[in-house]
Design a protein around this motif. Structure first.
Motif, mmCIF file in Angstrom:
data_model
loop_
_atom_site.group_PDB
_atom_site.id
_atom_site.type_symbol
_atom_site.label_atom_id
_atom_site.label_comp_id
_atom_site.label_asym_id
_atom_site.label_seq_id
_atom_site.Cartn_x
_atom_site.Cartn_y
_atom_site.Cartn_z
ATOM 1 N N LEU A 230 -34.022 -28.951 -0.940
ATOM 2 C CA LEU A 230 -32.754 -29.683 -0.879
ATOM 3 C C LEU A 230 -32.153 -29.716 0.520
ATOM 4 C CD1 LEU A 230 -30.819 -28.267 -3.985
ATOM 5 C CD2 LEU A 230 -31.732 -30.576 -3.743
ATOM 6 N N ILE B 126 -37.181 -35.979 -2.257
ATOM 7 C CA ILE B 126 -35.877 -35.888 -2.941
ATOM 8 C C ILE B 126 -34.962 -37.022 -2.480
ATOM 9 C CG2 ILE B 126 -33.775 -34.504 -3.150
ATOM 10 C CD1 ILE B 126 -35.625 -32.006 -3.159
ATOM 11 N N LYS B 127 -34.918 -37.281 -1.165
ATOM 12 C CA LYS B 127 -34.014 -38.321 -0.687
ATOM 13 C C LYS B 127 -34.521 -39.728 -1.049
ATOM 14 C CE LYS B 127 -31.715 -35.641 2.926
ATOM 15 N NZ LYS B 127 -31.518 -35.406 4.387
ATOM 16 N N ASN C 88 -21.596 -28.778 -0.797
ATOM 17 C CA ASN C 88 -21.668 -29.151 -2.216
ATOM 18 C C ASN C 88 -22.733 -28.313 -2.913
ATOM 19 O OD1 ASN C 88 -20.732 -30.646 -4.363
ATOM 20 N ND2 ASN C 88 -22.002 -32.443 -3.932
ATOM 21 N N ILE D 51 -27.547 -39.605 -3.259
ATOM 22 C CA ILE D 51 -28.881 -39.762 -2.670
ATOM 23 C C ILE D 51 -29.837 -38.706 -3.222
ATOM 24 C CG2 ILE D 51 -30.197 -39.557 -0.515
ATOM 25 C CD1 ILE D 51 -27.783 -40.947 0.877
ATOM 26 N N LYS D 52 -29.363 -37.444 -3.304
ATOM 27 C CA LYS D 52 -30.273 -36.394 -3.781
ATOM 28 C C LYS D 52 -30.527 -36.503 -5.279
ATOM 29 C CE LYS D 52 -29.578 -33.100 -0.019
ATOM 30 N NZ LYS D 52 -28.999 -31.803 0.418
ATOM 31 N N GLU D 53 -29.592 -37.071 -6.024
ATOM 32 C CA GLU D 53 -29.797 -37.197 -7.470
ATOM 33 C C GLU D 53 -30.613 -38.441 -7.819
ATOM 34 O OE1 GLU D 53 -26.235 -36.496 -9.663
ATOM 35 O OE2 GLU D 53 -27.253 -36.547 -11.613
ATOM 36 N N SER E 104 -24.729 -36.469 -2.635
ATOM 37 C CA SER E 104 -25.069 -36.093 -4.014
ATOM 38 C C SER E 104 -25.720 -37.260 -4.758
ATOM 39 C CB SER E 104 -23.831 -35.601 -4.763
ATOM 40 O OG SER E 104 -22.832 -36.595 -4.804
ATOM 41 N N LEU F 90 -28.023 -28.985 -10.062
ATOM 42 C CA LEU F 90 -28.814 -30.189 -10.301
ATOM 43 C C LEU F 90 -30.310 -29.899 -10.165
ATOM 44 C CD1 LEU F 90 -28.292 -33.299 -10.666
ATOM 45 C CD2 LEU F 90 -28.354 -33.481 -8.180
ATOM 46 N N TYR G 228 -23.054 -27.945 -6.951
ATOM 47 C CA TYR G 228 -23.512 -29.194 -7.568
ATOM 48 C C TYR G 228 -25.003 -29.396 -7.308
ATOM 49 C CZ TYR G 228 -23.282 -34.067 -9.125
ATOM 50 O OH TYR G 228 -23.469 -35.249 -9.809
ATOM 51 N N GLU G 229 -25.395 -29.271 -6.051
ATOM 52 C CA GLU G 229 -26.800 -29.549 -5.704
ATOM 53 C C GLU G 229 -27.748 -28.523 -6.316
ATOM 54 O OE1 GLU G 229 -27.493 -30.246 -1.546
ATOM 55 O OE2 GLU G 229 -26.170 -31.985 -1.489
ATOM 56 N N GLY H 243 -34.959 -39.015 -5.514
ATOM 57 C CA GLY H 243 -33.980 -38.242 -6.264
ATOM 58 C C GLY H 243 -34.621 -37.134 -7.087
ATOM 59 N N MET H 244 -33.872 -36.651 -8.081
ATOM 60 C CA MET H 244 -34.330 -35.520 -8.903
ATOM 61 C C MET H 244 -35.502 -35.872 -9.797
ATOM 62 S SD MET H 244 -32.973 -32.652 -8.253
ATOM 63 C CE MET H 244 -32.729 -32.969 -6.511
#
Lengths: 218, 218
Positions: free
Chosen positions: B60, B36-37, B65, A36-38, A34, B72, B68-69, B40-41
């Protein structure tokens, strides 16, 4: 028996703050999927910089594009990165190759890995195989019985990969897990959401130190 | 037949620049997993801001999770987010629930999804099922024969989910793919790595427009 602190669903600053509180009791610090993706690789770079003496695990959960993702994580300071056991074999092979070339390691997340594939994964002797009950499974009330049948798979695996366990692990689970002789115990919210994270981490540390389990490849 | 431009292995600025060159020829803009990785967002927010009139897909590749993902990604401006078909059923259910509540959509990436699970995925009628030959499989020379057997699965699926195809698709593949009547064609490097990305995208657009395929839920 090593303790891996999993940091998820928080800001990078919060992750660093919690890790500072409990750093002396844990061996590996995991930058959660979470984070890393955020926040991207900035999350790995900042945890690396804040904890130069800890092993940093980037929970990439790679499913494709293995070389790119693993090289990115290692270049950002990770010592270990994760790949899904359910991913194609070529993807796992690529992760192993990149890690081997760079003197780093691969953790294979076994979440929902089909049973026939599980057996094959034991060929990756330098990897760490992580038995994982997912957050979503925990929230739906699924218990640890959804994890692969390690009671069978553990047989005759003296020369096999290191094992890790992850997913809602509490101090009360430690005794049961000891039977599988894990090398790594991944602990998240039982530490990060504790009223006193340092006290919670110290309890895990003490219990873990009473075991004789050790990791092969360090 | 919609065209989804997949943006991977580049900076956010490069992604925006290429999408500006070809935006008039594509319908959906995918913020790739690698963006994304790595970033991020922020990658989703910036593509959203730069292309307010396009549908933004956040690749994604969720495996856990899910709430959450997905929350987000949608909060960051995505209209559609992806989950792995190989993930636990509870994870897919959570993705569908979040998307349904927010009036968004789920794309299910079928890469390495076990055959028995594939059949079950047809229950997600509001989802888009994406047949995917991975980057790693392409690099190892695996052909499109590694994709699920859509020639069998297509039978009697008139009321089923929309289909997408992804993975090294070139203009030459279009004729073969037409037999499966896909709703979405995901194109990455055939456009982004072309000497003239706009000309390449225009060719895909023209060919796609000659089909009668359309998407159900728009």
């Amino acid at each position: 028996m090593l303790i891996q602190l999993a940091l998820d669903r928080m800001t990078i600053d919060e992750a660093i703050r919690i890790a500072q509180q409990v750093g002396e009791y844990v061996d590996w610090i995991e930058v959660g999927t979470s984070l890393i993706k955020e926040f991207g690789m900035e999350s790995v770079r900042r945890l690396r910089a804040a904890f130069p003496d800890h092993t940093i695990v980037a929970d990439l959960k790679t499913f494709d594009n293995a070389r790119y993702e693993f090289e990115l994580a290692f270049a950002s300071g990770a010592d270990i990165a994760t790949v899904m056991g359910a991913a194609p074999a070529v993807t796992l092979d690529a992760c192993m190759e990149v890690a081997d070339r760079q003197g780093k390691r691969v953790m294979v997340d076994l979440l929902n890995t089909p049973a026939p594939r599980l057996e094959e994964l034991f060929q990756y002797r330098e990897a760490i195989l992580c038995v994982h009950v997912s957050k979503d499974q925990q929230e739906m009330g699924a218990g640890k019985e959804t994890a692969p049948r390690w009671d069978r798979m553990g047989e005759g695996r003296e020369d096999g990969p290191d094992l890790a366990f992850a997913g809602g692990i509490t101090a009360a689970d430690l005794r049961k897990l000891a039977a599988w002789n894990p090398s790594v115990l991944v602990v998240g919210s039982a530490i990060t959401k504790a009223v006193d994270p340092a006290a919670a981490a110290r309890l895990f540390r003490q219990t873990a130190d009473e075991w004789k389990g050790d990791i092969h490849h360090e």
